[in-house]
Every structure is written in structure tokens, then in C-alpha cells.
Scaffold this motif. Structure first.
Motif, PDB file in Angstrom:
ATOM      1  N   GLN B 191       0.833  -1.207   0.000  1.00 55.34           N
ATOM      2  CA  GLN B 191       0.000   0.000   0.000  1.00 55.34           C
ATOM      3  C   GLN B 191       0.867   1.257   0.000  1.00 55.34           C
ATOM      4  O   GLN B 191       0.650   2.172  -0.793  1.00 55.34           O
ATOM      5  CB  GLN B 191      -0.916  -0.010   1.225  1.00 55.34           C
ATOM      6  CG  GLN B 191      -1.483   1.369   1.521  1.00 55.34           C
ATOM      7  CD  GLN B 191      -2.570   1.352   2.577  1.00 55.34           C
ATOM      8  OE1 GLN B 191      -3.161   0.333   2.859  1.00 55.34           O
ATOM      9  NE2 GLN B 191      -2.841   2.494   3.149  1.00 55.34           N
ATOM     10  N   ILE B 192       1.866   1.286   0.866  1.00 54.03           N
ATOM     11  CA  ILE B 192       2.679   2.504   0.970  1.00 54.03           C
ATOM     12  C   ILE B 192       3.459   2.728  -0.326  1.00 54.03           C
ATOM     13  O   ILE B 192       3.644   3.864  -0.760  1.00 54.03           O
ATOM     14  CB  ILE B 192       3.591   2.450   2.227  1.00 54.03           C
ATOM     15  CG1 ILE B 192       4.196   3.812   2.530  1.00 54.03           C
ATOM     16  CG2 ILE B 192       4.685   1.412   2.105  1.00 54.03           C
ATOM     17  CD1 ILE B 192       3.212   4.797   3.097  1.00 54.03           C
ATOM     18  N   GLN B 193       3.861   1.631  -0.973  1.00 48.53           N
ATOM     19  CA  GLN B 193       4.566   1.783  -2.257  1.00 48.53           C
ATOM     20  C   GLN B 193       3.669   2.452  -3.296  1.00 48.53           C
ATOM     21  O   GLN B 193       4.098   3.325  -4.045  1.00 48.53           O
ATOM     22  CB  GLN B 193       5.013   0.422  -2.796  1.00 48.53           C
ATOM     23  CG  GLN B 193       6.001  -0.318  -1.915  1.00 48.53           C
ATOM     24  CD  GLN B 193       6.215  -1.741  -2.418  1.00 48.53           C
ATOM     25  OE1 GLN B 193       6.198  -1.997  -3.613  1.00 48.53           O
ATOM     26  NE2 GLN B 193       6.429  -2.675  -1.505  1.00 48.53           N
ATOM     27  N   LEU B 196       3.101   6.132  -2.539  1.00 44.93           N
ATOM     28  CA  LEU B 196       4.268   6.925  -2.932  1.00 44.93           C
ATOM     29  C   LEU B 196       4.346   7.070  -4.446  1.00 44.93           C
ATOM     30  O   LEU B 196       4.714   8.131  -4.956  1.00 44.93           O
ATOM     31  CB  LEU B 196       5.546   6.278  -2.392  1.00 44.93           C
ATOM     32  CG  LEU B 196       5.716   6.351  -0.865  1.00 44.93           C
ATOM     33  CD1 LEU B 196       6.948   5.590  -0.418  1.00 44.93           C
ATOM     34  CD2 LEU B 196       5.800   7.789  -0.402  1.00 44.93           C
ATOM     35  N   ARG B 199       2.011   9.776  -5.581  1.00 45.58           N
ATOM     36  CA  ARG B 199       2.554  11.089  -5.262  1.00 45.58           C
ATOM     37  C   ARG B 199       3.633  11.482  -6.272  1.00 45.58           C
ATOM     38  O   ARG B 199       3.700  12.611  -6.747  1.00 45.58           O
ATOM     39  CB  ARG B 199       3.156  11.036  -3.859  1.00 45.58           C
ATOM     40  CG  ARG B 199       2.879  12.258  -3.042  1.00 45.58           C
ATOM     41  CD  ARG B 199       2.992  11.948  -1.594  1.00 45.58           C
ATOM     42  NE  ARG B 199       4.370  11.834  -1.147  1.00 45.58           N
ATOM     43  CZ  ARG B 199       4.718  11.318   0.045  1.00 45.58           C
ATOM     44  NH1 ARG B 199       3.793  10.896   0.870  1.00 45.58           N
ATOM     45  NH2 ARG B 199       5.968  11.239   0.391  1.00 45.58           N
ATOM     46  N   LEU B 216      -8.109   7.506   6.538  1.00 50.08           N
ATOM     47  CA  LEU B 216      -7.560   8.832   6.756  1.00 50.08           C
ATOM     48  C   LEU B 216      -6.038   8.843   6.572  1.00 50.08           C
ATOM     49  O   LEU B 216      -5.469   9.769   5.995  1.00 50.08           O
ATOM     50  CB  LEU B 216      -7.912   9.267   8.188  1.00 50.08           C
ATOM     51  CG  LEU B 216      -8.070  10.746   8.479  1.00 50.08           C
ATOM     52  CD1 LEU B 216      -9.001  11.401   7.507  1.00 50.08           C
ATOM     53  CD2 LEU B 216      -8.571  10.930   9.902  1.00 50.08           C
ATOM     54  N   GLY B 217      -5.387   7.775   7.037  1.00 53.61           N
ATOM     55  CA  GLY B 217      -3.934   7.696   6.937  1.00 53.61           C
ATOM     56  C   GLY B 217      -3.470   7.734   5.491  1.00 53.61           C
ATOM     57  O   GLY B 217      -2.560   8.479   5.125  1.00 53.61           O
ATOM     58  N   VAL B 220      -3.856  11.231   4.040  1.00 56.39           N
ATOM     59  CA  VAL B 220      -2.833  12.186   4.459  1.00 56.39           C
ATOM     60  C   VAL B 220      -1.524  11.933   3.697  1.00 56.39           C
ATOM     61  O   VAL B 220      -0.799  12.871   3.364  1.00 56.39           O
ATOM     62  CB  VAL B 220      -2.609  12.101   5.985  1.00 56.39           C
ATOM     63  CG1 VAL B 220      -1.404  12.916   6.406  1.00 56.39           C
ATOM     64  CG2 VAL B 220      -3.848  12.577   6.716  1.00 56.39           C
ATOM     65  N   GLU B 221      -1.239  10.665   3.397  1.00 54.91           N
ATOM     66  CA  GLU B 221       0.008  10.362   2.689  1.00 54.91           C
ATOM     67  C   GLU B 221       0.055  10.969   1.286  1.00 54.91           C
ATOM     68  O   GLU B 221       1.110  11.330   0.800  1.00 54.91           O
ATOM     69  CB  GLU B 221       0.227   8.849   2.598  1.00 54.91           C
ATOM     70  CG  GLU B 221       0.741   8.210   3.880  1.00 54.91           C
ATOM     71  CD  GLU B 221       2.182   8.608   4.213  1.00 54.91           C
ATOM     72  OE1 GLU B 221       2.860   9.217   3.366  1.00 54.91           O
ATOM     73  OE2 GLU B 221       2.623   8.307   5.341  1.00 54.91           O
ATOM     74  N   VAL B 222      -1.082  11.049   0.591  1.00 57.27           N
ATOM     75  CA  VAL B 222      -1.020  11.521  -0.797  1.00 57.27           C
ATOM     76  C   VAL B 222      -1.640  12.892  -1.050  1.00 57.27           C
ATOM     77  O   VAL B 222      -1.271  13.554  -2.007  1.00 57.27           O
ATOM     78  CB  VAL B 222      -1.689  10.543  -1.801  1.00 57.27           C
ATOM     79  CG1 VAL B 222      -0.933   9.259  -1.878  1.00 57.27           C
ATOM     80  CG2 VAL B 222      -3.139  10.297  -1.451  1.00 57.27           C
ATOM     81  N   ALA B 223      -2.591  13.303  -0.207  1.00 56.84           N
ATOM     82  CA  ALA B 223      -3.427  14.423  -0.625  1.00 56.84           C
ATOM     83  C   ALA B 223      -2.893  15.777  -0.178  1.00 56.84           C
ATOM     84  O   ALA B 223      -2.333  15.922   0.902  1.00 56.84           O
ATOM     85  CB  ALA B 223      -4.839  14.227  -0.099  1.00 56.84           C
ATOM     86  N   ASP B 224      -3.082  16.794  -1.053  1.00 57.59           N
ATOM     87  CA  ASP B 224      -2.857  18.180  -0.648  1.00 57.59           C
ATOM     88  C   ASP B 224      -4.070  18.665   0.136  1.00 57.59           C
ATOM     89  O   ASP B 224      -3.951  19.314   1.153  1.00 57.59           O
ATOM     90  CB  ASP B 224      -2.692  19.068  -1.884  1.00 57.59           C
ATOM     91  CG  ASP B 224      -1.566  18.578  -2.768  1.00 57.59           C
ATOM     92  OD1 ASP B 224      -0.492  18.278  -2.220  1.00 57.59           O
ATOM     93  OD2 ASP B 224      -1.772  18.479  -3.995  1.00 57.59           O
ATOM     94  N   ALA B 240      -4.744  19.147   3.957  1.00 58.70           N
ATOM     95  CA  ALA B 240      -4.554  17.980   4.814  1.00 58.70           C
ATOM     96  C   ALA B 240      -4.150  18.428   6.216  1.00 58.70           C
ATOM     97  O   ALA B 240      -4.617  17.889   7.219  1.00 58.70           O
ATOM     98  CB  ALA B 240      -3.488  17.066   4.210  1.00 58.70           C
TER      99      ALA B 240
END
Lengths: 299, 333, 354
Positions: B191-193, B196, B199, B216-217, B220-224, B240
């Protein structure tokens, strides 16, 4: 208790709330009743069933009495509202008596195949593994033939006649019903609720009775009802080929066959048995469609 | 905003199929700048996916009643002819889904599907299209791309399939990427890959992305910017940072506070939002969140609250945002 | 819950509080997978491979790992829904399936809640009938079983008068999962296995159900095995956590110790894969590349070496055993035991704790 809030009365209740304490079949019936197409089909079928049962009382004439003088009268002739056939027999009476054969030939093989094929399929699906493979491969041998060919071949081998036609049709319908029953049962067997019941220590018979049968009989039943029209048409076909009911019995398929020569003289009269087959078989199909959607609990 | 790529005004989507009409989206306004990533977050039935699908006009048109306007790159999406729509889907906007195995065609290789998509939109030779497919595979960082182009979807692992679907979506150089829970079905390390990667694509290709998620997590990782949806409306929208640090809608605050996180002491209970998500066919007259809201007053139940500015670029549909800020304070305890 | 007709002796604590409720030793379970035609190229998935762990009385053991790590298979073997190929399961000191503890008696004491709240309820049974089914199977008279079902419904927060006669499709996901929990508790089990039980729920409902699980655990003195992919939730609810990778235990230890100071590189990677929820401290680099490998024909040696940043030659040659850093914290990594041949391993036994 923080956890209790989801069920507290102030909150909106899902839309389907009013069906408090109604049984499954009650709600199926309620939904079916609201389906005008299915109800229309059911009423048509009911009329045919009544006509078949009461045939001796409502038929205006003897369906077997022929008259060389009044052959092939058109529809609307005085005394013969639906005309006469090539031997001068009253069409209306023959069609009414014919309903007996057609309904019998439609329903009996399917009912028998439902019992036999359904049992085979459910047992195979519930047992799984090698038992399943052995049973279903055997069934597949029959399944490999087109149903029409199989019916004709079996009837030919068994000899013509009403009983043999019923028997061959039953054999024709066992494989498809067994297939459906097996696949539905296999699906249900792997559901989590069956697992959960197994985990609570229930034996195989209890599982089958409480959790499997209730969820598989419906779909198998609906599928089977859709075969009734096929069975009727196949039966008519067998009679048409001389492999089913024999003259002078007023069976619709047979009537269609014998009237075929009159198609240019009295096309409407000649088409009547075909129309009957069409109406009854499409009614069965519509009813089975309605039943299918009425039995879908998620609605 | 002159550089807005997506402008949605008062979008309402009503499904007519069932026993009674269900309004899944009820007056959504969205503005997305070029190169911006917006996350739509919400629970099941919040209307986030319906909104996203409407941006592609993917909701079944016969069974849905749509009001409001959607403009993408100045073009009126709702008014597109079917020929223009075909062009729009793919060349202007493209979509990726939660389950790539269902979105990719099982009987063609992934490479063939990408080449086909390119050639459907542009007049290029097969060899050129394949070269572009290869470049896309490198772009989404699929190892040994040459070999993987000839693989069937089922031969790939979950993360590779998701990358292949992103490559397919990017085949015709769209400006807008719509992502419907693209990481929900993936393992945590994968998921994190993918997050990223999204992004990175946004940064390198200047893509605008609308990212729908319930997490939500991940948002936050990708969104402006993040827009929180509830019962068919955007109840709060902001950067965010604003949304995480200074949320102003009681629902957003409730979501943040009910999360299990590391700082909780053993045996403590979570501050759960009471009640269950609303039934869209049976919504209360005022604010849809009022039945579950600790601050609900009579005014909340009487009329749906308007969207109010609570800071620069930060809006909330709540008449009690001042008090809501106080709700957040109790969290520190 | 005052009307119990299951003999109390069956649920008696036998071994005392010091004895683990569940002891699993070298449990293995494999599946054969079909290859091409005629079974050529067929492989064997070693879904669970020599797994050992204890579940202590009254604790919650969290189990985490990615797809193919064997956590669900482990759960199903523990439930007796699948037969293990090898290994031993002891429940409160008695071998499961032994004369002292026949399978049926064991099943009564171990229950499970599944992920999919809809498919785990029979669509044709009312909520009440579903909950009362288990006790009925074990000979509880019908009226009593129904009474128990209703009191459990009330306990999980669903008013019996409104919900008892409903069908599963008439409930929301959260309500259905409450019914599943009530169903699991109907047999008064000592151990409840929660297999992704809150994963399919909306976040706002998830918190309610987690709180409910904690309340029920206290009230009925339950022990939980909590399987989830959500590390935040596992950290919140678990006393100890077991991390699995490709059918084996990578690390097991007390929650805070494991989260604060993971000793296995896989645990560390898993933890840093969690989205940060801090817009100013976004994850800059993915801790691991690629997907988890297929459990068919897993890599030799340490199964994690193909993705591990610290992998050395020895890692593909030697399979690490679980190494005990302390009585409560163990991890299977060659960097931990002294003299393992890995350059990062401590040289002397004394250095192992550094």
C-alpha cells in the motif's frame, strides 16, 4: 455502555424494518403478490389446471367423437366455437382434454428429476472431494448430449407411449438439475455461516438440514420450474414424432402434428395447439422468473 | 480560480432504480487545481465513490438522475456527446479501481491492453504504442517491464497488477486521474509503495488526482487537500494539515478521535462515534450527522447547515464550528 | 446469561492461571495446488510451517502479517475447521482430540468471528435463531437457547424486542457483526478467535465494536486471538503480538516492546509502512520493495531474505530459529543470536541484549 448506542431507538432504522416476525415464505409470497406479471402467469396456469381437472364437466363435446361431415370447420362455427379438426372432432374439447396431458408431461418429469437430480446434486456438493467428482462425472456423461437428442434417443429405445415418454424426459432433466444443485450446494457449503455452525459442533445432518437445505432448495426449485416449459415442448415434440402419446389421444403436440396437413385449409385451427403450448410454457417461465426475484432476500 | 482543472457545482445524483429514489450525492461542490491531489474520504454510503464515478459519467445513466454541473478542463462533462465522452474517458480523465483483477481484461496480456488503449485514442503504429507501454511500465516501476508486458493479469501479484492498472490509466496521457480506493485491497507494505507512486506521478507528470478512500492515513500520505463526505455532502474541506490539526466539523473530529493509535493506554476505551451511518433513503431533515453529534441543537435538526468558511480554504458544513473546536481539546486528556 | 445448562465442569479452569490456555507446538498445514494439466508442475503451499506459540489465559494475542502469511489458516486449524498436517494443540493442558478433551468439547470452548458479517450469518434464519443454533446443537432446550440468545443480543447492544426477529439483510454491517459476536458467545467459550472481525466495518462503527469486545472480554473473562492487518487496531487491543511471514512466526512479544523496539527487520518494515497521519512527516521512502512472495515454494533459509535490506549470504543458507531476547520477546532473525554467521550478530552471548 458505550457499545449499546448503535441499537438505540432514536436512530434511523433500516428500511426493511416492518417485516417483524414474518417467515421466509410469507415474505416471498408477499413480494410475489406484488409482481403483476408473475401473478398474471399464475392465474393463467391456474385456469389451465382447473380446465384439466374439470375437463369432463366443462368440455362441450366428446373429444374422441369424429364426424366425416364436419371436418375442419373454422373458428366460430355454431356448436364448435374453436372449429373442428381433420376428423371432425371438436377442437375446444380436445384442447381442454389436451391440457391434462400437457400439464402432466410438463410437470411430472421435472418433479421426478427435481427429487432425484436434486438429491444427487446436494449429496455430491455437500460431500465434496472424490465423492463429488465421481458423481458429477457420471452425470456429465448424460449432460454431454443435447436434451432433444437424448429425449428422442431414449424414447426410441424404450418404445413409444405415455409412460416411456415421461421416463425418458425424467432422465433428460436429472443431469441439469443435479449440476445446478451441486454448484449451489458447493457454494453454500463454503459460506462462513456453515463454517461457523460447524465450529459450534454441529453434525453433518444438522448442518445439512438447518443451514444447507434452506439455502439451496429455493434456487434449485426456481431452476426446475423453468424446465417445465422445456419439458412440455419436448413432450409435444416426442408426440409430434410419434414417440410419445399415440392417436387418437388429444395431446397438443400430437394435435399439432396431425393438423399440419390442414395448415392451408384452416390455418387458425391448425395453429391452436401450438398457441396453447406457447401460452402455458411462457406462463411457467414468467412465473419462475417472478419466483426467482421474489426469493432474493436482499431485495 | 483560473487554473482549476475540475469544477463541480452543486452536484446531485439520485438513483431511481429501487423502491424509492435514493439521493447518494446531495449538492457537492469541488474545485481541483491542476497538479493538485484531493482525497475524498468517507464511510460506505457517504457518496464518495458515486461522486467519483460521476466525474467519469460511469453511473448508469438510465437509472440515475443527475443535477448540477461538472467541468473538466473547461469542458462540460454532463453535456458531452457519446463520441466526445469516449475521448474524454482515457485522454482527459482516467480511473483506477480497488480491484485491478476485475478492472483488467483476463483474456489479454497487460501489454496488449495498454497498446490497444493507446491505439484507440491516437493514430500510432503498433510498435510505437508498445514502446510507449514499455515506457509506462518503467514509469510505474514494474521490474523487468519487457517480460511483464506479456503477462496476463492473473499471473501478476496484487501490487504489480495495481501498477499495471495505473500504467493503463496513464496510457493516453490524461490530466486527471480518478482513484477509487486503489490501495484498500493491498497489503500494508505494498500500500505505501502505491501511495508513494501516486505522489511521484502527480509531481513528475503534473497530474491532478481525486483519491477516494475510507482511510484517513492513506489520504494524508497523498493528498494536498482533503474533503470529508457524510451522507452525500462534503461536510468539511481543507488542506490535509488543517483537517488533521484543526478540524472543525464534529464528524471529522469524531473520526480522528475514534482512531486506535499508539498513545492509548492499555484497557482504555476508544471515543467512538455513537450510532450507525445514516440510511440514505431515510435521512433526517436537517444536518444528517445530527443524530450522532454531541453538539446537535434544535437548529441543526431543522435545516441542513450551509458550508461556512472557518479559515483560508477551509470550510465546514456546521453551525457550531466554534464549539466543535472545543471537542478537539478533550482529546489531549 | 444466568441460565446455563452446559455443565460447568467443561469450562472449568484446569491448569490454573499460570498455564497457557492454548499451546501450539510445531503446527504445520499445507495445501497442494494444481499445476498444469495432469497435475504437472503442481506445488505445495506451506501455509503454516512449524508454528509454535502460546495464548495465555485472559490475554489478547494479536496476529499480524500480510496475505499468504498463514494467519487465517492458523485460525482455521485452531478452530478445527481444517486438520493440521503435523504438530500439537493443547487446550488448558489437554491435547485437543484426546480422550480428556474430545473435539466436540473443545469446539464448545473456542469460537470464531469472521470478517464478512453478511456471509457468516445464514440469510434464512432470524438473528435470534442464528444465535440459538449453537446451544441447540449442544442440547440446550429450545426455549432456554432463545432466552440466552435474547440476553446476548441485549448484551451486544441490540435491543432484543427490535432485533431478535430480523433477518441478516435487514441489519447494517455493524449490527450484523454484533450478532456474530453474540453468536460466538452463545456457547460460553473461553477462547474467541477474531479473524479480521472489524476490518470490513466503517471506521466510526469499528471503534464501537472494539469497545464492545473489550467490555465483553472483561465481563466474561474471555481470551482473544485477534487477527488483523490493521496495526493500529492490533496495538490498541492486544497484550501480546505475533508477527507472521510466509507461514512462520517472525516475531512475538509484548505489544509495547514489539511496537517500540521491533527486533525483526520485517516487523520494523511493517510498522514503518503504516501511514503516518502527520501531513508534515509523510513517508518518504517505502520500507520494502515488491510484494510478499508466494507461499508456494518459499525461499530457502530465512524466508524474508529476498526482501530484507540486511540480508547476507548466510540468510539464504540457514533458517533462523526463534531467538529469545527476553522471556517474553522472541524473533527469528540471524542478526540476533550470537555467532550465527551474520555480520550484525553479536559476537558473544552477553551482547545479545544490546
Amino acid at each position: 455502555m458505550s457499545a449499546a448506542l448503535e441499537g438505540s431507538p432514536a436512530l434511523p432504522v433500516p428500511a426493511a424494518a416492518p417485516s417483524q416476525a414474518t417467515g421466509y415464505w410469507t415474505s416471498v409470497w408477499r413480494r410475489l403478490r406484488r409482481d403483476p406479471v408473475a401473478m398474471g402467469a399464475a392465474i393463467v396456469l391456474l385456469l389451465f389446471v382447473l380446465a384439466a381437472i374439470l375437463a369432463p364437466y366443462i368440455a362441450p363435446a366428446d373429444p374422441y367423437r369424429s364426424s366425416m361431415l364436419r371436418r375442419l370447420r373454422p373458428i366460430g362455427t355454431a356448436g364448435y366455437p374453436l372449429g373442428t379438426d381433420e376428423l371432425g372432432r371438436d377442437m375446444l374439447s380436445r384442447l381442454i382434454f389436451g391440457a391434462r396431458y400437457s400439464l402432466l408431461m410438463g410437470i411430472t418429469p421435472v418433479a421426478l428429476a427435481f427429487g432425484i437430480g436434486g438429491t444427487i446434486g446436494i449429496v455430491a456438493g455437500f460431500a465434496g472431494g472424490r465423492v463429488n467428482t465421481a458423481m458429477m462425472r457420471t452425470i456429465d456423461i448424460f449432460y454431454a448430449f443435447p436434451s432433444v437428442l437424448l429425449a428422442v434417443a431414449l424414447s426410441g429405445a424404450l418404445g413409444a407411449g405415455f409412460g416411456n415418454a415421461l421416463l425418458s424426459l425424467t432422465i433428460v432433466f436429472i443431469p441439469p438439475i443435479a449440476r445446478i444443485a451441486e454448484s449451489v450446494t458447493t457454494q453454500v457449503r463454503s459460506r462462513d455461516y456453515v463454517e461457523a455452525a460447524r465450529a459450534s459442533g454441529a453434525g453433518a445432518l444438522t448442518l445439512l438440514r438447518v443451514h444447507v437445505l434452506g439455502n439451496v432448495l429455493g434456487p434449485i426449485f426456481v431452476y426446475s420450474t423453468s424446465l417445465i416449459s422445456v419439458s412440455m415442448i419436448l413432450a409435444s415434440g416426442l408426440s409430434f414424432l410419434g414417440l410419445g402419446v399415440r392417436p387418437p389421444e388429444p395431446e397438443w403436440g400430437l394435435m399439432l402434428n396431425t393438423l399440419r396437413t390442414a395448415i392451408y385449409v384452416q390455418p387458425w385451427v391448425a395453429a391452436l395447439p401450438g398457441l396453447m403450448i406457447f401460452i402455458v410454457s411462457i406462463s411457467f417461465n414468467l412465473l419462475s422468473d417472478g419466483l426467482r426475484s421474489a426469493m432474493d432476500v436482499k431485495q | 480560480m483560473s487554473d482549476a482543472l475540475v469544477e463541480v457545482r452543486d452536484l446531485k445524483v439520485t438513483f431511481m432504480g429501487g423502491a424509492r429514489p435514493v439521493r447518494a450525492v446531495d449538492g457537492v461542490d469541488l474545485t481541483l487545481a491542476r497538479g493538485e491531489v484531493m482525497a475524498l474520504i468517507g464511510e460506505s454510503g457517504s457518496g464518495k465513490s458515486v461522486t467519483l464515478r460521476q466525474l467519469m459519467r460511469l453511473n448508469p445513466e438510465r437509472k440515475t438522475h443527475v443535477e448540477g454541473s461538472i467541468r473538466v478542463a473547461g469542458e462540460d462533462v454532463m453535456g458531452l456527446s457519446s463520441a466526445r465522452l469516449t475521448h474524454y474517458r482515457g485522454a482527459e480523465a482516467a480511473m483506477i479501481f480497488q480491484e485491478p483483477l476485475l478492472a483488467l481484461d483476463p483474456v489479454y496480456t497487460v501489454g496488449a491492453q495498454i497498446t490497444e488503449a493507446i491505439r484507440r485514442h491516437e493514430r500510432v503504429s503498433k510498435a510505437d504504442a508498445r514502446a510507449r507501454a514499455l515506457a509506462l511500465f518503467e514509469r510505474v516501476r514494474i521490474p523487468s517491464p519487457e517480460r511483464r508486458l506479456d503477462a496476463y493479469p492473473h499471473e501478476m501479484s496484487g501490487g504489480m497488477r495495481q501498477r499495471a492498472m495505473i500504467a493503463l490509466a496513464l496510457a493516453c496521457r490524461p490530466k486527471l486521474l480518478l482513484a477509487d480506493e486503489p490501495t484498500t485491497a493491498l497489503d500494508a507494505t505494498v500500500q505505501i509503495q502505491i501511495l508513494l507512486l501516486l505522489r511521484e506521478l502527480q509531481r513528475d507528470l503534473g497530474l491532478s488526482i481525486v483519491f477516494v478512500t475510507h482511510d484517513l492515513g492513506a489520504a494524508v500520505e497523498v493528498a494536498d487537500r482533503i474533503a470529508v463526505m457524510y451522507a452525500g455532502r462534503i461536510v468539511e474541506e481543507g488542506t490535509a494539515r488543517d483537517l488533521i490539526r484543526t478540524p472543525r466539523h464534529p464528524y471529522t473530529i469524531g473520526l480522528l478521535k475514534s482512531r486506535a493509535h499508539g498513545a492509548l493506554s492499555k484497557g482504555s476505551r476508544l471515543e467512538a462515534i455513537p450510532g450507525s451511518p445514516p440510511d440514505l433513503a431515510n435521512l433526517p431533515p436537517g444536518c444528517a450527522f445530527a443524530p450522532r453529534c454531541p453538539l446537535a441543537a434544535d437548529a441543526c435538526r431543522a435545516a441542513a447547515p450551509p458550508a461556512l468558511d472557518v479559515g483560508p480554504g477551509h470550510r465546514a458544513r456546521c453551525i457550531r464550528t466554534e464549539d466543535a473546536a472545543g471537542l478537539l481539546m478533550t482529546q489531549a486528556a | 446469561m444466568s441460565t446455563l445448562s452446559i455443565p460447568a465442569t467443561l469450562h472449568e479452569d484446569r491448569g490454573g492461571p499460570g498455564q497457557p490456555l492454548l499451546t501450539v507446538r510445531d503446527l504445520s498445514k499445507g495445501f497442494s495446488v494444481k499445476g498444469g494439466l495432469f497435475g504437472r508442475g503442481a506445488g505445495r503451499v506451506r501455509a503454516v510451517d512449524r508454528v509454535s506459540f502460546d495464548v495465555l489465559k485472559g490475554e489478547t494475542l494479536g496476529v499480524v502479517g500480510e496475505s499468504g502469511c498463514g494467519k487465517s489458516t492458523t485460525a482455521r486449524v485452531l478452530m478445527g475447521l481444517l486438520d493440521g498436517d503435523a504438530g500439537e494443540i493443547l487446550f488448558d493442558g489437554e491435547g485437543v482430540g484426546s480422550r480428556a478433551l474430545p473435539l466436540r468439547a473443545y469446539r464448545r470452548q473456542v469460537q470464531m468471528v469472521f470478517q464478512d458479517s453478511y456471509s457468516s450469518l445464514n440469510p434464512r434464519l432470524t438473528v435470534e435463531a442464528s444465535i440459538a443454533f449453537g446451544p441447540g446443537v449442544h442440547g440446550v432446550p429450545k426455549r432456554e437457547a432463545i432466552a440466552r440468545a435474547r440476553s446476548l443480543l441485549a448484551r451486544v447492544g441490540l435491543e432484543p424486542a427490535r432485533f431478535a426477529d430480523r433477518y441478516p439483510h435487514e441489519l447494517s454491517g455493524g449490527q450484523r457483526q454484533r450478532v456474530n459476536i453474540a453468536r460466538a458467545l452463545a456457547l460460553e467459550p473461553r477462547l474467541v478467535i477474531l479473524d479480521e472481525a472489524v476490518s470490513a466495518l466503517d471506521k466510526s462503527v469499528e471503534a464501537q465494536v472494539l469497545n464492545l469486545l473489550l467490555d465483553l472480554k472483561e465481563e466474561f473473562g474471555l481470551t482473544y486471538v485477534f487477527i488483523s492487518h490493521d496495526l493500529n487496531v492490533v496495538r490498541f487491543i492486544s497484550d501480546r503480538v505475533m508477527v507472521m511471514y510466509l507461514g512462520q512466526v517472525a516475531e512475538i512479544g509484548e505489544t509495547e516492546a514489539l511496537f517500540e523496539r521491533p527486533r525483526h527487520p520485517y516487523t520494523a518494515a511493517l510498522l514503518s509502512s503504516m501511514p503516518s497521519l502527520d501531513p508534515d512527516a509523510r513517508t518518504m521512502e517505502a520500507p520494502l520493495a515488491g510484494d510478499p512472495p508466494s507461499p508456494i515454494d518459499p525461499p530457502p533459509g530465512c524466508r524474508f531474505h529476498t526482501r530484507c535490506t540486511f540480508a547476507e549470504e548466510v540468510c539464504s543458507a540457514r533458517e533462523p530459529a526463534l531467538f529469545e531476547m527476553s522471556a517474553k520477546h522472541r524473533a527469528a532473525c540471524l542478526m540476533l543470536p550470537p555467532g550465527s554467521g551474520h555480520s550484525r550478530a553479536p559476537a558473544t552471548p552477553e551482547a545479545a541484549h544490546v
